[in-house]
Design a protein around this motif. Sequence first.
Motif, PDB file in Angstrom:
ATOM      1  N   SER A  75       2.596 -20.180 -16.612  1.00 40.54           N
ATOM      2  CA  SER A  75       3.765 -19.390 -16.994  1.00 40.54           C
ATOM      3  C   SER A  75       4.508 -19.995 -18.180  1.00 40.54           C
ATOM      4  N   GLN A  76       4.144 -21.206 -18.590  1.00 42.67           N
ATOM      5  CA  GLN A  76       4.687 -21.769 -19.827  1.00 42.67           C
ATOM      6  C   GLN A  76       4.229 -20.985 -21.049  1.00 42.67           C
ATOM      7  N   PHE A  77       3.076 -20.319 -20.920  1.00 41.72           N
ATOM      8  CA  PHE A  77       2.421 -19.743 -22.082  1.00 41.72           C
ATOM      9  C   PHE A  77       2.442 -18.213 -22.108  1.00 41.72           C
ATOM     10  N   THR A  78       2.868 -17.569 -21.037  1.00 41.45           N
ATOM     11  CA  THR A  78       2.841 -16.116 -21.011  1.00 41.45           C
ATOM     12  C   THR A  78       3.791 -15.584 -19.957  1.00 41.45           C
ATOM     13  N   GLU A  79       4.229 -14.343 -20.127  1.00 38.48           N
ATOM     14  CA  GLU A  79       4.878 -13.599 -19.058  1.00 38.48           C
ATOM     15  C   GLU A  79       3.807 -12.783 -18.362  1.00 38.48           C
ATOM     16  N   TRP A  80       4.151 -12.140 -17.238  1.00 41.64           N
ATOM     17  CA  TRP A  80       3.138 -11.502 -16.404  1.00 41.64           C
ATOM     18  C   TRP A  80       3.487 -10.061 -16.051  1.00 41.64           C
ATOM     19  N   HIS A  81       2.440  -9.268 -15.849  1.00 39.37           N
ATOM     20  CA  HIS A  81       2.575  -7.924 -15.278  1.00 39.37           C
ATOM     21  C   HIS A  81       1.985  -7.942 -13.876  1.00 39.37           C
ATOM     22  N   PRO A  82       2.727  -7.467 -12.850  1.00 38.76           N
ATOM     23  CA  PRO A  82       2.151  -7.393 -11.499  1.00 38.76           C
ATOM     24  C   PRO A  82       0.987  -6.409 -11.469  1.00 38.76           C
ATOM     25  N   VAL A  83      -0.053  -6.716 -10.704  1.00 41.04           N
ATOM     26  CA  VAL A  83      -1.190  -5.807 -10.551  1.00 41.04           C
ATOM     27  C   VAL A  83      -1.658  -5.813  -9.099  1.00 41.04           C
ATOM     28  N   GLU A  84      -2.199  -4.701  -8.672  1.00 44.45           N
ATOM     29  CA  GLU A  84      -2.901  -4.612  -7.397  1.00 44.45           C
ATOM     30  C   GLU A  84      -4.281  -4.046  -7.688  1.00 44.45           C
ATOM     31  N   TYR A  85      -5.304  -4.771  -7.313  1.00 43.21           N
ATOM     32  CA  TYR A  85      -6.681  -4.369  -7.606  1.00 43.21           C
ATOM     33  C   TYR A  85      -7.231  -3.613  -6.405  1.00 43.21           C
ATOM     34  N   ARG A  86      -7.308  -2.286  -6.526  1.00 41.34           N
ATOM     35  CA  ARG A  86      -7.876  -1.456  -5.473  1.00 41.34           C
ATOM     36  C   ARG A  86      -9.021  -0.647  -6.070  1.00 41.34           C
ATOM     37  N   ILE A  87     -10.112  -0.559  -5.352  1.00 39.16           N
ATOM     38  CA  ILE A  87     -11.286   0.114  -5.889  1.00 39.16           C
ATOM     39  C   ILE A  87     -11.853   1.088  -4.862  1.00 39.16           C
ATOM     40  N   LEU A  88     -12.712   1.968  -5.352  1.00 37.42           N
ATOM     41  CA  LEU A  88     -13.514   2.844  -4.510  1.00 37.42           C
ATOM     42  C   LEU A  88     -14.977   2.595  -4.845  1.00 37.42           C
ATOM     43  N   SER A  89     -15.831   2.689  -3.850  1.00 36.10           N
ATOM     44  CA  SER A  89     -17.271   2.521  -4.054  1.00 36.10           C
ATOM     45  C   SER A  89     -17.935   3.894  -4.063  1.00 36.10           C
ATOM     46  N   TRP A  90     -18.827   4.136  -5.020  1.00 34.28           N
ATOM     47  CA  TRP A  90     -19.533   5.407  -5.115  1.00 34.28           C
ATOM     48  C   TRP A  90     -20.957   5.225  -4.592  1.00 34.28           C
ATOM     49  N   THR A  91     -21.266   5.877  -3.501  1.00 35.70           N
ATOM     50  CA  THR A  91     -22.616   5.807  -2.948  1.00 35.70           C
ATOM     51  C   THR A  91     -22.866   7.040  -2.086  1.00 35.70           C
ATOM     52  N   ASP A  92     -24.104   7.455  -2.004  1.00 36.78           N
ATOM     53  CA  ASP A  92     -24.481   8.641  -1.227  1.00 36.78           C
ATOM     54  C   ASP A  92     -23.680   9.869  -1.633  1.00 36.78           C
ATOM     55  N   GLY A  93     -23.392   9.981  -2.939  1.00 30.61           N
ATOM     56  CA  GLY A  93     -22.753  11.177  -3.467  1.00 30.61           C
ATOM     57  C   GLY A  93     -21.272  11.319  -3.203  1.00 30.61           C
ATOM     58  N   ARG A  94     -20.582  10.230  -2.856  1.00 28.86           N
ATOM     59  CA  ARG A  94     -19.143  10.322  -2.595  1.00 28.86           C
ATOM     60  C   ARG A  94     -18.474   8.968  -2.783  1.00 28.86           C
ATOM     61  N   HIS A  95     -17.148   8.994  -2.841  1.00 24.67           N
ATOM     62  CA  HIS A  95     -16.373   7.766  -2.924  1.00 24.67           C
ATOM     63  C   HIS A  95     -16.046   7.259  -1.519  1.00 24.67           C
ATOM     64  N   TRP A  96     -16.070   5.921  -1.394  1.00 20.92           N
ATOM     65  CA  TRP A  96     -15.772   5.271  -0.125  1.00 20.92           C
ATOM     66  C   TRP A  96     -14.697   4.209  -0.336  1.00 20.92           C
ATOM     67  N   ALA A  97     -13.844   4.048   0.677  1.00 22.92           N
ATOM     68  CA  ALA A  97     -12.886   2.961   0.647  1.00 22.92           C
ATOM     69  C   ALA A  97     -13.633   1.631   0.676  1.00 22.92           C
ATOM     70  N   PHE A  98     -13.207   0.696  -0.187  1.00 20.25           N
ATOM     71  CA  PHE A  98     -13.886  -0.588  -0.281  1.00 20.25           C
ATOM     72  C   PHE A  98     -12.898  -1.629  -0.802  1.00 20.25           C
ATOM     73  N   PRO A  99     -12.964  -2.863  -0.333  1.00 24.75           N
ATOM     74  CA  PRO A  99     -13.901  -3.448   0.618  1.00 24.75           C
ATOM     75  C   PRO A  99     -13.863  -2.738   1.976  1.00 24.75           C
ATOM     76  N   ILE A 100     -14.904  -2.976   2.752  1.00 23.92           N
ATOM     77  CA  ILE A 100     -15.036  -2.315   4.048  1.00 23.92           C
ATOM     78  C   ILE A 100     -13.794  -2.578   4.890  1.00 23.92           C
ATOM     79  N   ASN A 101     -13.176  -1.494   5.366  1.00 23.56           N
ATOM     80  CA  ASN A 101     -11.998  -1.585   6.213  1.00 23.56           C
ATOM     81  C   ASN A 101     -11.993  -0.390   7.170  1.00 23.56           C
TER      82      ASN A 101
END
Length: 236
Positions: A75-101
């Motif tokens: 943090s001496q060298f930069t300020e920050w933007h908050p992020v949340e990394y959420r993804i969907l997995s595409w398989t069998d012709g559709r989107h799935w919630a991932f990681p597995i939950n």
Amino acid sequence: MSSAFDCLIVGAGFAGSVLAERLASQLAKKVLITERRSHIGGNAFDRYDSAGVLVHDYGPHYFRSNSERVVVYLSQFTEWHPVEYRILSWTDGRHWAFPINLNTFEQLIGRPSTSEEMESTLAQWRVPIEHPRNSEEVIISQVGTLLYEKFFKNYTRKQWGRGPKELDASVCGRIPIRTNRDDRYLSEKFRRCPSGLHRVVSSNAGSPEHYCASWHRVPSSAKSVEIQTSHLHRPD
């Protein structure tokens, strides 16, 4: 530029940049960094293309850590933007919630469910492997063959051109398997992106303007390098 250096560091990635900054700022050493790429920062490098689009040349990444010490340092060298990394997995012709939950499990069985039912089902699907030797074994030991083949088997081939059986257990083992509705890919306490370019952190950490550290690009074709400090210079 003076030809006298106290330290030579080969490679201007994370380790090299931070070590140069520490040696220069804490021990007042004059440091030279050599690097074969045309930039410093290793794979944490991005740039604006001719259309003004910010491009991550080595794939998109963000910073995450549970270490307060590391966060305070960077943090001496930069300020920050908050992020949340959420993804969907595409398989069998559709989107799935991932990681597995639990959401993924409900998509799979086609109806609402509970954490208890998911835990019970996974216990039946798991293949007992006491010491998983590779990524295939670590996943089927957690969720069984069905979910392994749906989400992991072909993904690693697409991503790295190698099957899970060819990858260390830690590669896929780091991906969480959850029986609640937490769909975050990773869960470190501090999850941020630098407010400027990714490379601002490593650039400032090793910058001659901030500390007495210089860097010199080594041609990528070179198989060995003879260092003659009197002829080294920092590229513009």
